[in-house]
Design a protein around this motif. Structure first.
Motif, short mmCIF file in Angstrom:
data_model
loop_
_atom_site.label_atom_id
_atom_site.label_comp_id
_atom_site.label_asym_id
_atom_site.label_seq_id
_atom_site.Cartn_x
_atom_site.Cartn_y
_atom_site.Cartn_z
N ARG A 87 0.66 36.95 -29.96
CA ARG A 87 1.79 37.68 -29.38
C ARG A 87 1.77 39.15 -29.79
NH1 ARG A 87 4.34 32.58 -30.52
NH2 ARG A 87 4.94 33.28 -32.61
N THR A 88 1.37 39.42 -31.02
CA THR A 88 1.29 40.81 -31.47
C THR A 88 0.17 41.55 -30.73
OG1 THR A 88 2.04 40.12 -33.65
CG2 THR A 88 1.11 42.31 -33.48
N PHE A 89 -0.95 40.88 -30.54
CA PHE A 89 -2.05 41.50 -29.79
C PHE A 89 -1.59 41.88 -28.38
CE2 PHE A 89 -5.68 40.54 -32.60
CZ PHE A 89 -6.54 41.55 -32.24
N LEU A 90 -0.81 41.01 -27.75
CA LEU A 90 -0.38 41.29 -26.38
C LEU A 90 0.46 42.55 -26.30
CD1 LEU A 90 0.48 37.74 -24.95
CD2 LEU A 90 -1.63 39.07 -24.74
N ASP A 91 1.20 42.87 -27.37
CA ASP A 91 1.98 44.11 -27.40
C ASP A 91 1.07 45.33 -27.33
OD1 ASP A 91 4.42 42.82 -27.54
OD2 ASP A 91 4.49 42.85 -29.73
N TYR A 92 -0.13 45.21 -27.89
CA TYR A 92 -1.04 46.34 -27.96
C TYR A 92 -2.03 46.39 -26.78
CZ TYR A 92 0.50 47.58 -32.67
OH TYR A 92 1.25 47.97 -33.74
N THR A 93 -2.24 45.27 -26.11
CA THR A 93 -3.22 45.24 -25.02
C THR A 93 -2.58 45.41 -23.64
OG1 THR A 93 -3.13 42.81 -24.99
CG2 THR A 93 -4.88 43.84 -26.30
N LYS A 94 -1.27 45.60 -23.60
CA LYS A 94 -0.61 45.87 -22.32
C LYS A 94 -1.25 47.09 -21.67
CE LYS A 94 3.93 43.98 -23.51
NZ LYS A 94 5.32 44.29 -23.89
N GLN A 95 -1.37 47.03 -20.35
CA GLN A 95 -1.94 48.13 -19.56
C GLN A 95 -3.43 48.37 -19.87
OE1 GLN A 95 0.87 51.24 -20.53
NE2 GLN A 95 2.22 50.68 -18.82
N THR A 96 -4.08 47.34 -20.42
CA THR A 96 -5.53 47.35 -20.52
C THR A 96 -6.05 46.12 -19.79
OG1 THR A 96 -5.90 45.96 -22.48
CG2 THR A 96 -5.28 48.27 -22.88
N SER A 97 -7.36 46.07 -19.59
CA SER A 97 -7.95 44.89 -18.94
C SER A 97 -8.40 43.84 -19.95
CB SER A 97 -9.15 45.33 -18.09
OG SER A 97 -10.10 46.02 -18.88
N LEU A 98 -8.17 44.09 -21.24
CA LEU A 98 -8.62 43.17 -22.29
C LEU A 98 -8.01 41.79 -22.12
CD1 LEU A 98 -8.56 45.48 -25.44
CD2 LEU A 98 -10.59 44.43 -24.42
N ARG A 99 -8.84 40.77 -22.30
CA ARG A 99 -8.40 39.38 -22.19
C ARG A 99 -8.39 38.74 -23.57
NH1 ARG A 99 -13.45 38.55 -18.49
NH2 ARG A 99 -14.11 39.88 -20.21
N VAL A 100 -7.19 38.39 -24.03
CA VAL A 100 -7.01 37.79 -25.36
C VAL A 100 -6.76 36.31 -25.20
CG1 VAL A 100 -5.77 37.92 -27.55
CG2 VAL A 100 -5.96 39.96 -26.11
N TYR A 101 -7.48 35.49 -25.96
CA TYR A 101 -7.31 34.03 -25.87
C TYR A 101 -7.01 33.47 -27.25
CZ TYR A 101 -8.14 29.13 -24.85
OH TYR A 101 -7.98 27.78 -24.71
N VAL A 102 -6.10 32.49 -27.31
CA VAL A 102 -5.77 31.86 -28.58
C VAL A 102 -6.12 30.38 -28.53
CG1 VAL A 102 -3.35 31.47 -27.90
CG2 VAL A 102 -3.97 31.50 -30.33
N GLY A 103 -6.80 29.92 -29.58
CA GLY A 103 -7.14 28.50 -29.68
C GLY A 103 -6.78 27.99 -31.07
#
Length: 205
Positions: A87-103
């Motif tokens: 969730r913290t990563f998503l705050d920083y990757t907004k407006q980028t094309s980066l794809r974050v996955y959690v497992g």
């Protein structure tokens, strides 16, 4: 200042987060991590370790999606920490094309394999889950640039220690950054295996 030498998107997100000045730990650690060295980052809670982890990964990946295989992996202790960091990563990757996955271990391994196969840039997971993915050919490390470990004290447990050793033996080459509140002999021992020529950044309380 470390922030001013980071990618423009990162600087924008720092302003949005109302973070104007780096902590003492961030001033010392970010330039060393950016250099590509393996690094032990030792600092007390509240020093900005997790933010540093996120910023240096975004910087390494230039805030853009490339290919399908993960280029950064973050290992954490359990599902709760994985989801919180996601969730913290998503705050920083907004407006980028980066794809974050959690497992994590409670998520069926076949689900993880199929979702990772669709293409990701950053994988957040636990050592045991990552090791299982390796054993089932569920994740490629061919493009891996950076592996970070958050709150690494948990690795002194035998099962977690064995899992990280197995994982790193399967990775041909990448940068390792380990974050912890205090150094433990078992963590120091990683220098003999995958933390070759590691730099040490330490901030006292």
């Amino acid at each position: 200042m470390p922030f001013k030498k980071l990618h423009a998107h990162i600087q924008e997100r720092m302003i949005f987060q109302s973070i104007e000045e780096p902590t003492s730990f961030q001033s010392k650690s970010i330039p060393v991590i950016k250099s590509g060295a393996n690094v032990y980052c030792i600092a007390p809670k509240g020093s900005g370790k997790t933010t540093t982890l996120i910023l240096t990964i975004l910087q390494k990946l230039k805030c853009e999606a490339i290919g399908n295989a993960p280029r950064a992996v973050v290992l954490v202790e359990n599902k709760e920490k994985a989801l919180a960091l996601y969730r913290t990563f998503l705050d920083y990757t907004k407006q980028t094309s980066l794809r974050v996955y959690v497992g994590y271990e409670q998520l069926h391994i076949d689900v993880q394999k199929s979702e990772i196969f669709e293409g990701i840039d950053i994988l957040i997971t636990t050592p045991k889950s990552m090791n299982k993915l390796f054993l089932l050919n569920g994740v490629s490390t061919s493009q891996l640039k950076l592996l970070s470990i958050d709150d690494a004290e948990f690795l002194i447990q035998k099962s977690e220690y064995d899992a990280i050793m197995s994982i790193t033996q399967s990775i041909l080459k990448c940068q390792y950054v380990l974050y912890t509140e205090k150094m433990h002999p078992r963590l120091k021992r990683f220098e003999e295996y995958f933390m070759e020529r590691a730099r040490l950044i330490e901030i006292k309380k």
